[in-house]
Scaffold this motif. Structure first.
Motif, short mmCIF file in Angstrom:
data_model
loop_
_atom_site.label_atom_id
_atom_site.label_comp_id
_atom_site.label_asym_id
_atom_site.label_seq_id
_atom_site.Cartn_x
_atom_site.Cartn_y
_atom_site.Cartn_z
N HIS A 35 -0.17 -9.37 11.20
CA HIS A 35 -0.18 -7.75 11.57
C HIS A 35 -1.49 -8.73 12.42
CE1 HIS A 35 1.60 -5.07 9.62
NE2 HIS A 35 1.30 -5.88 8.38
N TYR A 67 -2.55 0.87 15.47
CA TYR A 67 -1.29 0.41 14.61
C TYR A 67 -0.52 0.27 15.51
CZ TYR A 67 -3.52 4.29 11.36
OH TYR A 67 -3.61 4.89 10.16
N TYR A 71 2.41 -3.39 15.21
CA TYR A 71 3.47 -4.09 14.49
C TYR A 71 3.79 -4.13 15.90
CZ TYR A 71 2.80 -0.51 10.39
OH TYR A 71 2.17 -0.56 9.40
N ASN A 80 3.38 4.88 11.11
CA ASN A 80 1.48 5.11 10.62
C ASN A 80 0.93 6.26 10.98
OD1 ASN A 80 0.11 1.83 9.33
ND2 ASN A 80 -0.27 3.41 8.58
N PRO A 84 -0.62 8.78 8.24
CA PRO A 84 -0.86 7.09 6.88
C PRO A 84 -1.39 7.47 5.83
CG PRO A 84 -2.62 8.44 8.06
CD PRO A 84 -1.17 9.64 8.21
N PRO A 85 -0.61 5.75 5.02
CA PRO A 85 -0.91 4.45 5.34
C PRO A 85 0.87 4.25 5.96
CG PRO A 85 -1.12 4.40 3.81
CD PRO A 85 -1.85 6.02 3.79
N ASN A 86 1.65 3.04 6.18
CA ASN A 86 2.66 2.08 6.09
C ASN A 86 2.35 1.92 4.51
OD1 ASN A 86 3.94 4.01 7.75
ND2 ASN A 86 4.16 1.90 9.12
N ILE A 106 -3.60 0.55 7.60
CA ILE A 106 -4.32 2.31 8.21
C ILE A 106 -5.25 1.60 9.00
CG2 ILE A 106 -6.05 2.50 6.10
CD1 ILE A 106 -5.65 5.16 5.91
N THR A 271 8.25 5.49 2.50
CA THR A 271 8.05 4.16 1.78
C THR A 271 10.00 3.46 1.78
OG1 THR A 271 5.49 5.00 1.27
CG2 THR A 271 6.92 2.77 0.32
N THR A 274 10.51 1.76 4.94
CA THR A 274 9.18 0.49 5.14
C THR A 274 8.92 -0.44 3.83
OG1 THR A 274 7.43 1.52 4.34
CG2 THR A 274 8.06 1.88 6.71
#
Length: 322
Positions: A35, A67, A71, A80, A84-86, A106, A271, A274
């Motif tokens: 990230h 965020y 990404y 996100n 949040p969170p992813n 997050i 989710t 993701t």
């Protein structure tokens, strides 16, 4: 930092420096690289930390500045920010071993808000009132921000859960183990968690002296804020607070519990997009916690977003996720 807050902050800062397995440190390094510069810190928590093992799925929180910077995908960044969170699943090989990791992304700001008393979401405070390890910190500023947020999670948890302990409208007497055992059960009821009562009770049993110290520091902070008065007698806390204060706290928790469950359901739905191969993972974890095995058809394995939902609804209907 005021003098009352200092003992808890010092306790948390020392605890976050606790060692983690080499595989967890390597995994955190991989997540930070994944990230990019937006990553301020990576926290390792959960059963694998508690048992100092990598046999299972390692749990991480990846705390980012932004965020959008975390990404390449605007859709992931938006998801996100909105909820949040992813949550993602990843694997890597370390020292010839496959390391499985589940991690939540997050922002540092949203993490701090979720740890604070006003948050409707119980997930963060119930996780990070437990021991964690800061396996990656970009700099001292990030480290200090994480310490402050985790200390806040401890105070938030203790304040929320003490109101359910027995006592009169204004006076309560309880031991640390009673506070934490009830607290973990109540907070997990607000989520879709599959842990058995024995597993929940084992959380406190893993570090009773640590939890007693955190409870003491948190109650002293609440006392300094004028929320209550506390007196210790051996291993018993005697707490005095106003009847209206306790009534407000209970009313807030009655709102918080359904809100937290709704957030958990929405998070589960998100989710699905993701996480990756989430249905087999969810059933594998369910079997580890409940000894209930559910087999998937080949069609469900290939197309979980289309055909996997009957399995999830069956799990919910049977009460396997509490």
């Amino acid at each position: 930092m005021d003098g009352v807050a200092a003992p808890l902050a010092a306790r948390i800062a020392e605890e976050l420096r606790n060692p983690a397995p080499d595989a967890a440190v390597a995994a955190a390094r991989e997540l930070a690289q994944r990230h990019g510069p937006a990553v301020a810190a990576v926290l390792f928590y959960g059963s694998c930390l508690r048992k100092q093992t990598t046999d299972g799925v390692l749990d991480f929180y990846v705390l980012v500045d932004s965020y959008r910077e975390a990404y390449p995908s605007r859709a992931l960044a938006l998801a996100n920010a909105v909820l949040p969170p992813n949550v993602f699943y990843a694997e890597q090989t370390h020292a010839g071993q496959v390391v499985r990791m589940k991690y939540a992304v997050i922002s540092l700001r949203d993490f701090a808000k979720a740890c604070a008393p006003g948050s409707l979401d119980c997930r963060v405070s119930s996780r990070f009132c437990q021991p964690a390890a800061l396996v990656h910190a970009r700099d001292d500023a990030a480290r200090h921000a994480v310490v402050d947020a985790v200390a806040s999670a401890c105070v938030t948890f203790v304040d929320r859960m003490r109101v359910w302990l027995p006592g009169t409208a204004e006076r309560q007497s309880f031991r640390s183990d009673q506070l934490w055992a009830l607290g973990f059960r109540e907070s997990y009821r607000a989520e879709l968690r599959s842990e058995s009562p024995e597993t929940v009770d084992a959380l406190h049993a893993a570090a009773p002296e640590r939890y007693a110290g955190v409870a003491r520091d948190a109650l002293r902070m609440l006392e300094a804020q004028g929320r209550l008065q506390v007196r210790e007698e051996g291993d018993v806390f005697h707490v005095t607070s106003s009847e209206s204060e306790r009534a407000r706290a209970r009313a807030a928790w009655r709102v918080r519990r359904p809100a937290a469950k709704a957030l958990a359901v929405l998070g589960l739905l998100k989710t699905a997009f993701t996480f990756g191969d989430w249905v087999p993972y969810a059933l594998w974890k369910l079997e580890r916690h409940t000894a209930v095995r559910i087999e998937l058809t080949e069609r469900q394995r290939r197309h979980p977003l289309i055909f996997g939902w009957p399995v999830i609804f069956r799990v919910l209907r049977q009460g396997l996720l509490r």
